[in-house]
Design an enzyme around this catalytic site. Structure first.
Site, PDB file in Angstrom:
ATOM      1  N   ASP A 186     -10.088  -5.733  -3.416  1.00 48.82           N
ATOM      2  CA  ASP A 186      -9.526  -4.682  -2.559  1.00 48.82           C
ATOM      3  C   ASP A 186     -10.487  -3.497  -2.519  1.00 48.82           C
ATOM      4  OD1 ASP A 186      -7.953  -2.452  -1.595  1.00 48.82           O
ATOM      5  OD2 ASP A 186      -6.156  -3.616  -2.077  1.00 48.82           O
ATOM      6  N   SER A 209       0.836  -1.204   0.000  1.00 47.19           N
ATOM      7  CA  SER A 209       0.000   0.000   0.000  1.00 47.19           C
ATOM      8  C   SER A 209       0.873   1.256   0.000  1.00 47.19           C
ATOM      9  CB  SER A 209      -0.967  -0.051   1.180  1.00 47.19           C
ATOM     10  OG  SER A 209      -1.990   0.906   1.048  1.00 47.19           O
ATOM     11  N   HIS A 250      -7.362  -6.029   0.820  1.00 46.23           N
ATOM     12  CA  HIS A 250      -6.197  -5.185   1.121  1.00 46.23           C
ATOM     13  C   HIS A 250      -5.446  -5.649   2.368  1.00 46.23           C
ATOM     14  CE1 HIS A 250      -4.121  -1.442   0.110  1.00 46.23           C
ATOM     15  NE2 HIS A 250      -4.085  -1.097   1.390  1.00 46.23           N
TER      16      HIS A 250
END
Length: 276
Positions: free
Chosen positions: A221, A145, A254
């Site tokens: 995600d 991320s 995620h």
């Protein structure tokens, strides 16, 4: 340098250290996994950059990476994601301030005094890690991320420094998405030209080294379309002729469940480059 955790793990040792960072002007914590091979000869180093809200603990406790690092003889280094402590600037919300350093050198106050994570990751941290006889001078970098953004941008900005790079769910175009726009405006100011130096999509266009990029992204995600937008990286790499392996993994979100599912493949990818 103070070792504050020391735990046996897959024949090696998972340590956590606290040290004074002169670059950041505060104390920092960093997780270091030494595989069993490090007791016999120097091992290559994989730096892991974590995402928003994380500390060094998220990766070392959730990813399950030590098993694969032990198999391949790789040292894992997982620093915190921002400066911390009394006197370090912070903000309301999870996406700016402590836990959200974005791996850049801030130029605006009140951030510029402490938020120099780029220099910390590229220069200060490796100088300490690689002074250890257990570490070789072969290094790779990866992240998730915000940390995926950091890993890709840092590798592209430093040709020849890293033998490989990979990322999970990276923020590939921070200049074009809310997370990056908020952070870049605060840390760097409103001049968008200054933002390009930390934007992977922009850096690919003029990259002097065609270091292959490995990116895994879950198609479930929750941030895929609003914050991550991997198609922008794919288009930039195709236009620049930059090697990219982009894998859209069905059903994954995620979380660290996603990272744990594919971290073994990423470490194998880095092992091939680090020992090749």
């Amino acid at each position: 340098m103070e070792r504050i955790e020391h735990r046996a793990c897959f024949g090696g040792w998972q340590d956590v250290y606290r040290h004074r960072s002169e670059v950041l002007g505060c104390d920092m914590t960093v997780g270091v996994y030494f595989p069993p091979q490090a007791a016999e000869s120097p091992c290559p180093v994989l730096y892991w950059l974590s995402g928003l809200t994380c500390t060094e603990q998220n990766f070392i406790t959730k990813a399950g990476a030590q098993r694969y690092a032990a198999e391949h003889g790789i040292i894992l280094v997982a620093p915190d994601t921002s400066p911390r402590g009394e006197g370090v600037a912070d903000a309301d919300g999870y996406d700016l301030g402590k836990g959200a350093g974005f791996y850049l050198n801030a130029t605006r106050e009140p951030w510029a005094k402490h938020y120099r994570m780029y220099d910390y990751i590229v220069e200060e941290l490796p100088a300490w890690v690689e002074a250890d006889p257990a570490a070789s001078d072969a290094r790779a970098i990866s992240g998730h991320s915000m940390g995926g953004h950091g890993a890709l941008a840092i590798a592209l900005k430093n040709p020849g420094r890293y033998r490989s790079v990979s990322a999970f769910s990276p923020i590939v175009a921070p200049s074009q998405v809310p997370w990056g726009q908020k952070a870049f405006a605060a840390y760097l100011g409103e001049d968008r030209e200054a933002w390009t130096q930390y934007d992977t999509v922009e850096l690919v266009k003029a990259a002097r080294e065609k270091l292959p990029l490995l990116v895994d992204q879950g198609d479930a995600d929750e941030f895929l379309d609003s914050q991550l937008r991997p198609q922008l990286l794919q288009a930039a790499c195709e236009a620049a002729g930059h090697p990219l392996t982009l894998r859209l993994q069905p059903g994954y979100d995620h979380s660290y469940y996603f990272i744990a599912s594919f971290i073994g493949e990423h470490i194998a990818h880095h092992a091939r480059a680090l020992k090749g």
